[in-house]
Scaffold this motif. Sequence first.
Motif, PDB file in Angstrom:
ATOM      1  N   UNK A  87      15.539   3.539 -24.572  1.00  0.00           N
ATOM      2  CA  UNK A  87      14.871   2.870 -23.441  1.00  0.00           C
ATOM      3  C   UNK A  87      13.632   3.649 -23.023  1.00  0.00           C
ATOM      4  N   UNK A  88      13.764   4.966 -22.971  1.00  0.00           N
ATOM      5  CA  UNK A  88      12.623   5.813 -22.605  1.00  0.00           C
ATOM      6  C   UNK A  88      11.500   5.706 -23.646  1.00  0.00           C
ATOM      7  N   UNK A  89      11.861   5.718 -24.918  1.00  0.00           N
ATOM      8  CA  UNK A  89      10.867   5.561 -25.986  1.00  0.00           C
ATOM      9  C   UNK A  89      10.109   4.242 -25.859  1.00  0.00           C
ATOM     10  N   UNK A  90      10.796   3.218 -25.348  1.00  0.00           N
ATOM     11  CA  UNK A  90      10.185   1.902 -25.172  1.00  0.00           C
ATOM     12  C   UNK A  90       9.368   1.803 -23.880  1.00  0.00           C
ATOM     13  N   UNK A  91       9.368   2.879 -23.082  1.00  0.00           N
ATOM     14  CA  UNK A  91       8.553   2.919 -21.873  1.00  0.00           C
ATOM     15  C   UNK A  91       9.258   2.530 -20.588  1.00  0.00           C
ATOM     16  N   UNK A  92      10.564   2.386 -20.625  1.00  0.00           N
ATOM     17  CA  UNK A  92      11.304   2.034 -19.409  1.00  0.00           C
ATOM     18  C   UNK A  92      11.565   3.271 -18.564  1.00  0.00           C
ATOM     19  N   UNK A  93      11.672   3.063 -17.261  1.00  0.00           N
ATOM     20  CA  UNK A  93      11.804   4.162 -16.298  1.00  0.00           C
ATOM     21  C   UNK A  93      13.241   4.418 -15.856  1.00  0.00           C
ATOM     22  N   UNK A  94      14.126   3.414 -16.023  1.00  0.00           N
ATOM     23  CA  UNK A  94      15.509   3.588 -15.581  1.00  0.00           C
ATOM     24  C   UNK A  94      16.444   2.666 -16.352  1.00  0.00           C
ATOM     25  N   UNK A  95      17.717   3.030 -16.310  1.00  0.00           N
ATOM     26  CA  UNK A  95      18.778   2.188 -16.844  1.00  0.00           C
ATOM     27  C   UNK A  95      19.706   1.835 -15.694  1.00  0.00           C
ATOM     28  N   UNK A  96      20.185   0.610 -15.695  1.00  0.00           N
ATOM     29  CA  UNK A  96      21.180   0.172 -14.728  1.00  0.00           C
ATOM     30  C   UNK A  96      22.364  -0.389 -15.506  1.00  0.00           C
ATOM     31  N   UNK A  97      23.501  -0.497 -14.829  1.00  0.00           N
ATOM     32  CA  UNK A  97      24.659  -1.109 -15.473  1.00  0.00           C
ATOM     33  C   UNK A  97      25.638  -1.566 -14.424  1.00  0.00           C
ATOM     34  N   UNK A  98      26.514  -2.466 -14.853  1.00  0.00           N
ATOM     35  CA  UNK A  98      27.592  -2.960 -14.004  1.00  0.00           C
ATOM     36  C   UNK A  98      28.898  -2.747 -14.742  1.00  0.00           C
ATOM     37  N   UNK A  99      29.899  -2.336 -13.996  1.00  0.00           N
ATOM     38  CA  UNK A  99      31.246  -2.246 -14.531  1.00  0.00           C
ATOM     39  C   UNK A  99      32.205  -2.689 -13.431  1.00  0.00           C
ATOM     40  N   UNK A 100      33.454  -2.859 -13.793  1.00  0.00           N
ATOM     41  CA  UNK A 100      34.431  -3.318 -12.810  1.00  0.00           C
ATOM     42  C   UNK A 100      35.128  -2.171 -12.109  1.00  0.00           C
ATOM     43  N   UNK A 101      35.580  -2.425 -10.902  1.00  0.00           N
ATOM     44  CA  UNK A 101      36.263  -1.392 -10.121  1.00  0.00           C
ATOM     45  C   UNK A 101      37.505  -0.857 -10.826  1.00  0.00           C
ATOM     46  N   UNK A 102      38.112  -1.661 -11.702  1.00  0.00           N
ATOM     47  CA  UNK A 102      39.318  -1.240 -12.418  1.00  0.00           C
ATOM     48  C   UNK A 102      39.006  -0.378 -13.642  1.00  0.00           C
ATOM     49  N   UNK A 103      37.770  -0.287 -14.008  1.00  0.00           N
ATOM     50  CA  UNK A 103      37.369   0.437 -15.224  1.00  0.00           C
ATOM     51  C   UNK A 103      37.157   1.917 -14.904  1.00  0.00           C
ATOM     52  N   UNK A 104      38.242   2.588 -14.581  1.00  0.00           N
ATOM     53  CA  UNK A 104      38.183   3.984 -14.123  1.00  0.00           C
ATOM     54  C   UNK A 104      37.551   4.916 -15.159  1.00  0.00           C
ATOM     55  N   UNK A 105      37.886   4.723 -16.447  1.00  0.00           N
ATOM     56  CA  UNK A 105      37.321   5.586 -17.489  1.00  0.00           C
ATOM     57  C   UNK A 105      35.820   5.386 -17.602  1.00  0.00           C
ATOM     58  N   UNK A 106      35.382   4.130 -17.516  1.00  0.00           N
ATOM     59  CA  UNK A 106      33.955   3.832 -17.601  1.00  0.00           C
ATOM     60  C   UNK A 106      33.213   4.457 -16.417  1.00  0.00           C
ATOM     61  N   UNK A 107      33.755   4.299 -15.230  1.00  0.00           N
ATOM     62  CA  UNK A 107      33.117   4.871 -14.041  1.00  0.00           C
ATOM     63  C   UNK A 107      33.018   6.391 -14.176  1.00  0.00           C
ATOM     64  N   UNK A 108      34.064   7.019 -14.667  1.00  0.00           N
ATOM     65  CA  UNK A 108      34.039   8.474 -14.867  1.00  0.00           C
ATOM     66  C   UNK A 108      32.960   8.863 -15.879  1.00  0.00           C
ATOM     67  N   UNK A 109      32.832   8.101 -16.946  1.00  0.00           N
ATOM     68  CA  UNK A 109      31.788   8.362 -17.948  1.00  0.00           C
ATOM     69  C   UNK A 109      30.399   8.285 -17.319  1.00  0.00           C
ATOM     70  N   UNK A 110      30.142   7.216 -16.591  1.00  0.00           N
ATOM     71  CA  UNK A 110      28.803   7.031 -16.027  1.00  0.00           C
ATOM     72  C   UNK A 110      28.468   8.123 -15.019  1.00  0.00           C
ATOM     73  N   UNK A 111      29.426   8.510 -14.212  1.00  0.00           N
ATOM     74  CA  UNK A 111      29.189   9.608 -13.260  1.00  0.00           C
ATOM     75  C   UNK A 111      28.923  10.918 -14.005  1.00  0.00           C
TER      76      UNK A 111
END
Length: 149
Positions: free
Chosen positions: A98-122
């Motif tokens: 994304x950075x190579x393509x010139x973007x400034x940020x990444x966003x994402x959505x996950x579900x409240x039940x996705x505890x492993x995913x939330x831990x990864x993103x944090x």
Amino acid sequence: MNLIRTTSENIDFTNLVKSLDQDLAIKNGDKNDFFVQFNKIDLIQHVVVAYDSEQAIACGAIKEYDKETMEVKRMFVLPHMRSKGIAALVLNNLEKWAKELGYKRCILETGEKMKEAIALYKKCNYIRIENYEPYKDVIESRCFEKKLK
């Protein structure tokens, strides 16, 4: 392990997404139909697939959300390969792309039940933000952002 950059036409990506969708259907229960509409993979031009000895074991994708932002989509690691840092490697590669393509940020959505995913993103320095469209009024959604440096 080997990471490749490809598109949503990659058959290994398509197969991993089928497994992801089955997993999400179980975790999301009766709310799953709402989320399915936002998870179409046709025409995604920025996909990363991770391989271990020729076997596709993980994937992730990014697609443009706006002119400065890429949205992270379809992150998945096969269950028997989890907790080995593979998801973080895929996510890091997506951010770099994304950075190579010139973007400034990444966003994402996950579900409240996705505890492993939330831990990864944090762990990967994503911070919780207000839910963005189309998840604005979705109580079960958790949205995150990371500024690309």
